[in-house]
Design a protein around this motif. Structure first.
Motif, PDB file in Angstrom:
ATOM      1  N   GLU A 181       2.143  23.894 -21.980  1.00 42.48           N
ATOM      2  CA  GLU A 181       3.339  23.517 -21.583  1.00 42.48           C
ATOM      3  C   GLU A 181       4.420  23.480 -22.474  1.00 42.48           C
ATOM      4  OE1 GLU A 181       4.064  23.658 -18.414  1.00 42.48           O
ATOM      5  OE2 GLU A 181       2.170  23.324 -17.797  1.00 42.48           O
ATOM      6  N   ASN A 182       3.896  23.257 -23.890  1.00 44.39           N
ATOM      7  CA  ASN A 182       5.088  23.257 -24.868  1.00 44.39           C
ATOM      8  C   ASN A 182       5.370  24.799 -24.936  1.00 44.39           C
ATOM      9  OD1 ASN A 182       4.979  20.609 -25.533  1.00 44.39           O
ATOM     10  ND2 ASN A 182       3.249  20.918 -26.873  1.00 44.39           N
ATOM     11  N   PHE A 183       4.402  25.806 -24.871  1.00 43.15           N
ATOM     12  CA  PHE A 183       4.779  27.175 -25.006  1.00 43.15           C
ATOM     13  C   PHE A 183       5.803  27.384 -23.798  1.00 43.15           C
ATOM     14  CE2 PHE A 183       3.816  31.398 -23.453  1.00 43.15           C
ATOM     15  CZ  PHE A 183       4.464  32.243 -24.664  1.00 43.15           C
ATOM     16  N   HIS A 184       5.461  27.157 -22.914  1.00 40.62           N
ATOM     17  CA  HIS A 184       6.413  27.405 -21.812  1.00 40.62           C
ATOM     18  C   HIS A 184       7.802  26.977 -21.826  1.00 40.62           C
ATOM     19  CE1 HIS A 184       2.840  27.747 -18.663  1.00 40.62           C
ATOM     20  NE2 HIS A 184       2.978  28.665 -19.309  1.00 40.62           N
ATOM     21  N   ALA A 185       7.973  25.456 -22.456  1.00 41.40           N
ATOM     22  CA  ALA A 185       9.143  24.924 -22.954  1.00 41.40           C
ATOM     23  C   ALA A 185       9.906  25.970 -23.776  1.00 41.40           C
ATOM     24  CB  ALA A 185       8.887  23.582 -23.349  1.00 41.40           C
ATOM     25  N   ALA A 186       9.262  26.403 -24.737  1.00 42.21           N
ATOM     26  CA  ALA A 186       9.827  26.974 -25.824  1.00 42.21           C
ATOM     27  C   ALA A 186      10.322  28.482 -25.237  1.00 42.21           C
ATOM     28  CB  ALA A 186       8.758  27.380 -26.973  1.00 42.21           C
ATOM     29  N   GLN A 187       9.538  28.915 -24.445  1.00 36.44           N
ATOM     30  CA  GLN A 187      10.284  30.037 -23.497  1.00 36.44           C
ATOM     31  C   GLN A 187      11.560  29.690 -22.863  1.00 36.44           C
ATOM     32  OE1 GLN A 187       6.666  31.020 -21.209  1.00 36.44           O
ATOM     33  NE2 GLN A 187       6.607  33.224 -22.112  1.00 36.44           N
ATOM     34  N   VAL A 188      11.352  28.795 -22.286  1.00 38.07           N
ATOM     35  CA  VAL A 188      12.599  28.280 -21.432  1.00 38.07           C
ATOM     36  C   VAL A 188      13.800  28.232 -22.396  1.00 38.07           C
ATOM     37  CG1 VAL A 188      13.763  26.157 -20.067  1.00 38.07           C
ATOM     38  CG2 VAL A 188      11.384  27.106 -19.650  1.00 38.07           C
ATOM     39  N   SER A 189      13.630  27.313 -23.516  1.00 37.66           N
ATOM     40  CA  SER A 189      14.716  27.120 -24.473  1.00 37.66           C
ATOM     41  C   SER A 189      15.214  28.249 -24.978  1.00 37.66           C
ATOM     42  CB  SER A 189      14.144  26.069 -25.458  1.00 37.66           C
ATOM     43  OG  SER A 189      13.570  24.654 -24.832  1.00 37.66           O
ATOM     44  N   LEU A 190      14.535  29.149 -25.387  1.00 33.14           N
ATOM     45  CA  LEU A 190      14.738  30.334 -25.742  1.00 33.14           C
ATOM     46  C   LEU A 190      15.589  31.314 -25.041  1.00 33.14           C
ATOM     47  CD1 LEU A 190      14.785  32.519 -28.325  1.00 33.14           C
ATOM     48  CD2 LEU A 190      12.614  33.553 -27.126  1.00 33.14           C
ATOM     49  N   ALA A 191      15.181  31.533 -23.728  1.00 35.83           N
ATOM     50  CA  ALA A 191      15.788  32.016 -22.670  1.00 35.83           C
ATOM     51  C   ALA A 191      17.099  31.514 -22.431  1.00 35.83           C
ATOM     52  CB  ALA A 191      15.109  32.033 -21.388  1.00 35.83           C
ATOM     53  N   ALA A 192      17.489  30.239 -22.491  1.00 37.35           N
ATOM     54  CA  ALA A 192      18.409  29.543 -22.324  1.00 37.35           C
ATOM     55  C   ALA A 192      19.566  29.683 -23.453  1.00 37.35           C
ATOM     56  CB  ALA A 192      18.346  27.954 -21.968  1.00 37.35           C
ATOM     57  N   GLU A 193      18.999  29.768 -24.680  1.00 33.62           N
ATOM     58  CA  GLU A 193      19.811  30.009 -25.818  1.00 33.62           C
ATOM     59  C   GLU A 193      20.275  31.225 -25.792  1.00 33.62           C
ATOM     60  OE1 GLU A 193      19.908  28.947 -30.466  1.00 33.62           O
ATOM     61  OE2 GLU A 193      17.995  28.636 -29.329  1.00 33.62           O
ATOM     62  N   ILE A 194      19.704  32.296 -25.379  1.00 42.23           N
ATOM     63  CA  ILE A 194      19.970  33.613 -25.558  1.00 42.23           C
ATOM     64  C   ILE A 194      21.082  33.799 -24.521  1.00 42.23           C
ATOM     65  CG2 ILE A 194      19.232  35.959 -24.844  1.00 42.23           C
ATOM     66  CD1 ILE A 194      16.539  35.581 -25.937  1.00 42.23           C
ATOM     67  N   VAL A 195      21.009  33.195 -23.173  1.00 42.14           N
ATOM     68  CA  VAL A 195      21.836  33.317 -22.107  1.00 42.14           C
ATOM     69  C   VAL A 195      23.175  32.721 -22.652  1.00 42.14           C
ATOM     70  CG1 VAL A 195      22.651  32.621 -19.809  1.00 42.14           C
ATOM     71  CG2 VAL A 195      20.121  33.404 -20.232  1.00 42.14           C
ATOM     72  N   GLN A 196      23.218  31.598 -23.327  1.00 44.80           N
ATOM     73  CA  GLN A 196      24.307  30.832 -23.736  1.00 44.80           C
ATOM     74  C   GLN A 196      25.013  31.725 -24.679  1.00 44.80           C
ATOM     75  OE1 GLN A 196      23.877  26.600 -24.493  1.00 44.80           O
ATOM     76  NE2 GLN A 196      22.569  26.244 -22.784  1.00 44.80           N
ATOM     77  N   THR A 197      24.195  32.272 -25.796  1.00 43.40           N
ATOM     78  CA  THR A 197      24.912  32.911 -26.837  1.00 43.40           C
ATOM     79  C   THR A 197      25.290  34.261 -26.234  1.00 43.40           C
ATOM     80  OG1 THR A 197      23.098  31.977 -28.354  1.00 43.40           O
ATOM     81  CG2 THR A 197      24.297  33.953 -28.960  1.00 43.40           C
ATOM     82  N   TYR A 198      24.867  34.921 -24.953  1.00 48.73           N
ATOM     83  CA  TYR A 198      25.292  36.066 -24.698  1.00 48.73           C
ATOM     84  C   TYR A 198      26.560  35.701 -24.142  1.00 48.73           C
ATOM     85  CZ  TYR A 198      25.552  40.300 -21.823  1.00 48.73           C
ATOM     86  OH  TYR A 198      26.190  41.287 -21.221  1.00 48.73           O
ATOM     87  N   VAL A 199      26.737  34.419 -23.182  1.00 47.30           N
ATOM     88  CA  VAL A 199      27.877  34.266 -22.646  1.00 47.30           C
ATOM     89  C   VAL A 199      29.050  34.050 -23.744  1.00 47.30           C
ATOM     90  CG1 VAL A 199      29.013  32.473 -21.108  1.00 47.30           C
ATOM     91  CG2 VAL A 199      26.940  33.273 -20.612  1.00 47.30           C
ATOM     92  N   SER A 200      28.511  33.268 -24.675  1.00 51.34           N
ATOM     93  CA  SER A 200      29.471  33.166 -25.932  1.00 51.34           C
ATOM     94  C   SER A 200      30.160  34.403 -26.431  1.00 51.34           C
ATOM     95  CB  SER A 200      28.930  32.369 -26.995  1.00 51.34           C
ATOM     96  OG  SER A 200      28.697  31.000 -26.277  1.00 51.34           O
ATOM     97  N   LEU A 201      29.128  35.224 -26.661  1.00 45.97           N
ATOM     98  CA  LEU A 201      29.568  36.590 -26.982  1.00 45.97           C
ATOM     99  C   LEU A 201      30.680  37.321 -25.985  1.00 45.97           C
ATOM    100  CD1 LEU A 201      29.402  39.244 -28.847  1.00 45.97           C
ATOM    101  CD2 LEU A 201      27.424  40.092 -27.489  1.00 45.97           C
ATOM    102  N   ARG A 202      30.289  37.375 -24.694  1.00 49.64           N
ATOM    103  CA  ARG A 202      31.301  38.014 -23.844  1.00 49.64           C
ATOM    104  C   ARG A 202      32.499  37.256 -23.665  1.00 49.64           C
ATOM    105  NH1 ARG A 202      29.069  42.614 -24.543  1.00 49.64           N
ATOM    106  NH2 ARG A 202      27.403  43.157 -23.638  1.00 49.64           N
ATOM    107  N   ALA A 203      32.491  35.994 -23.860  1.00 50.15           N
ATOM    108  CA  ALA A 203      33.430  35.204 -23.864  1.00 50.15           C
ATOM    109  C   ALA A 203      34.292  35.649 -25.004  1.00 50.15           C
ATOM    110  CB  ALA A 203      33.391  33.643 -23.931  1.00 50.15           C
ATOM    111  N   ALA A 204      34.057  35.704 -26.263  1.00 45.21           N
ATOM    112  CA  ALA A 204      34.785  35.864 -27.439  1.00 45.21           C
ATOM    113  C   ALA A 204      35.204  37.186 -27.459  1.00 45.21           C
ATOM    114  CB  ALA A 204      33.651  35.920 -28.627  1.00 45.21           C
ATOM    115  N   GLU A 205      34.488  38.374 -26.802  1.00 44.14           N
ATOM    116  CA  GLU A 205      35.247  39.709 -26.608  1.00 44.14           C
ATOM    117  C   GLU A 205      36.344  39.539 -25.711  1.00 44.14           C
ATOM    118  OE1 GLU A 205      30.964  42.285 -26.898  1.00 44.14           O
ATOM    119  OE2 GLU A 205      31.958  41.738 -25.028  1.00 44.14           O
ATOM    120  N   ALA A 206      36.314  38.662 -24.616  1.00 43.11           N
ATOM    121  CA  ALA A 206      37.293  38.518 -23.715  1.00 43.11           C
ATOM    122  C   ALA A 206      38.456  37.976 -24.237  1.00 43.11           C
ATOM    123  CB  ALA A 206      37.023  37.660 -22.515  1.00 43.11           C
ATOM    124  N   GLN A 207      38.303  36.893 -25.063  1.00 41.21           N
ATOM    125  CA  GLN A 207      39.368  36.331 -25.670  1.00 41.21           C
ATOM    126  C   GLN A 207      40.041  37.170 -26.796  1.00 41.21           C
ATOM    127  OE1 GLN A 207      37.182  32.846 -27.399  1.00 41.21           O
ATOM    128  NE2 GLN A 207      37.398  31.778 -25.719  1.00 41.21           N
TER     129      GLN A 207
END
Length: 453
Positions: A181-207
């Motif tokens: 379950e700790n491994f699954h939690a690490a997967q979830v956290s990593l996927a969420a951080e990638i999504v948030q970073t990707y959104v920040s990238l596209r937001a920075a490009e839009a800005q």
């Protein structure tokens, strides 16, 4: 623990505003991503007398959603319908150093479980020995030499009379489940951080794109003020003010480009790659991912069951309880059986046609009488460890409830802010258009135009 509340599920609609501010939409997407931090399986609620948490029947920030599709939550980021984002998450899940370490910890826990299981079975060992002797008798002046060879097969077994070893195996199994379950939690956290970073990238490009468009607009304004100055309809002050506004906008471009570069490097790090490895794949700007039309989050108890951190805390309680039980059973007697079969011969070649065959079997039953309190202290230690896991479980559940409530609140408030900013943007665009027209007609000054822009 979590108590099943209800199977009733309702949906919380999310209506995208017609206006999308990149930064605000990034925050909204981050909140939405956080709501789906979960994995596919939904375990049964663990019941007990300690560590219980009263779970509300509905979310405070909004109605709970229905028809929670737990299977689709395994790949929740695909709801954004962005192939580049899907590829980044896949690369991250495959190449992250943190996930590789978590996988190694699973293998370590599996080996520890195997070690505990081996204690339930007998051990068997084989031995082979040879001896050469020489005896000199000075009285008779005779020398006697001899040799002997011996082979043996020895077995020993500690019988699990009262289930202490089985409890140790159960504890190891629960710890293995916790590691998973700790491994699954690490997967979830990593996927969420990638999504948030990707959104920040596209937001920075839009800005950055907005600033570049603003730069072009301010350049046109500078040209207009210069023409008016040359025609005698404006002064040098208007021209210099417009040039100052242009250069201020130009000065903000490097920081926006830095934000874009840092977001790309962050995505490369999350994927286990060197900085710049993803620059070519992310070279083409893309719009900010579109927020799903609605989110199904389920009732609080159902949502919490999807979180791997909550399930890991449950398994920690199971492991601690088993360890406590095993510690208590150390006060009970233990039974040990041992046996041996041996062969003896005077020549190595006759070891399997021996002159002598030896065999033995023995059993012993022992119970602790005085150990200076060692067993009692170990039981106290395990009791406190179990109590700590119960408290930790309560903390995890409360934290999870708080996180989801905060995310729901952020989602609602950001949607409200987006709707208000949509109206403000339309009014500001019209104000800028009117200011430009009145300036060209000589009815207002350049400061009004620059302020409106």
């Amino acid at each position: 623990m979590l108590s099943p509340l209800s199977n009733t599920r309702t949906a919380m609609p999310i209506t995208p505003a017609p206006f999308r501010s990149p930064a605000l939409l990034a925050n909204t997407l981050a909140a939405a991503a956080f709501l789906t931090l979960c994995s596919c399986a939904a375990p049964e609620a663990r019941k007990g007398n300690d560590g219980q948490v009263t779970v509300p029947e509905t979310w405070k920030a909004g109605p709970s959603a229905g028809n929670l599709d737990t299977a689709s939550l395994q790949r929740w980021w695909e709801k954004f319908n962005d192939p580049v984002l899907n590829g980044l998450v896949a690369d991250g899940l495959a190449g992250s150093t943190d996930l590789r370490s978590a996988l190694s910890r699973i293998e370590e826990s599996r080996a520890r479980q195997g070690l505990e299981k081996s204690g339930l079975l007998p051990t068997l060992s084989a031995g082979l020995s040879a001896q050469n002797s020489r005896n000199d008798n000075r009285r008779t002046n005779k020398t006697t030499e001899g040799e002997s060879y011996r082979g043996s097969l020895d077995a020993s077994w500690e019988v699990d009379l009262f289930g202490r070893q089985k409890l140790a195996v159960s504890a190891a199994a629960a710890e293995l489940a916790q590691t998973r379950e700790n491994f699954h939690a690490a997967q979830v956290s990593l996927a969420a951080e990638i999504v948030q970073t990707y959104v920040s990238l596209r937001a920075a490009e839009a800005q950055l794109a907005v600033v570049e468009r603003s730069l072009a607009l301010r350049g046109e304004t500078v040209q207009l003020t210069q023409w008016r100055e040359q025609a005698g309809q404006g002064g040098a002050l208007d021209t210099q003010q417009s040039v100052s506004s242009l250069e201020q906008a130009r000065a903000s471009i490097p920081s926006h480009r830095q934000n874009v570069s840092e977001a790309r490097n962050r995505l490369a790090l999350l994927s286990g790659r060197t900085p710049g490895a993803l620059d070519s794949a992310l070279a083409s700007p893309a719009p900010v991912p579109v927020l799903p039309a609605d989110l199904a989050i389920g009732i609080p108890a159902e949502t919490l069951r999807q979180r791997p951190d909550v399930r890991a805390a449950e398994h920690a309680i199971e492991a601690a309880a088993a360890r406590t039980g095993a510690a208590r059973k150390q006060r009970l007697p233990s039974l040990n059986l041992s046996g041996s079969i041996g062969l003896e011969a005077v020549k190595a070649g006759r070891l399997f046609d021996p002159e002598t065959t030896l065999s033995s079997i023995a059993g012993s039953l022992s119970a602790p009488i005085f150990d200076a309190g060692r067993i009692r202290q170990n039981i106290l230690i395990q009791n406190e460890v179990e109590k700590q896991t119960l408290i930790a479980y309560e903390s995890v559940v409360l934290t999870a409830l708080s996180e989801v409530e905060n995310a729901l609140t952020a989602l609602q408030r950001t949607s409200e802010r987006l709707a208000a900013l949509a109206l403000a943007t339309n009014a500001a665009r019209e104000a800028a258009r009117l200011a430009d027209l009145t300036y060209q007609a000589g009815q207002t000054d350049i400061l009004t135009v620059l302020d409106a822009q």
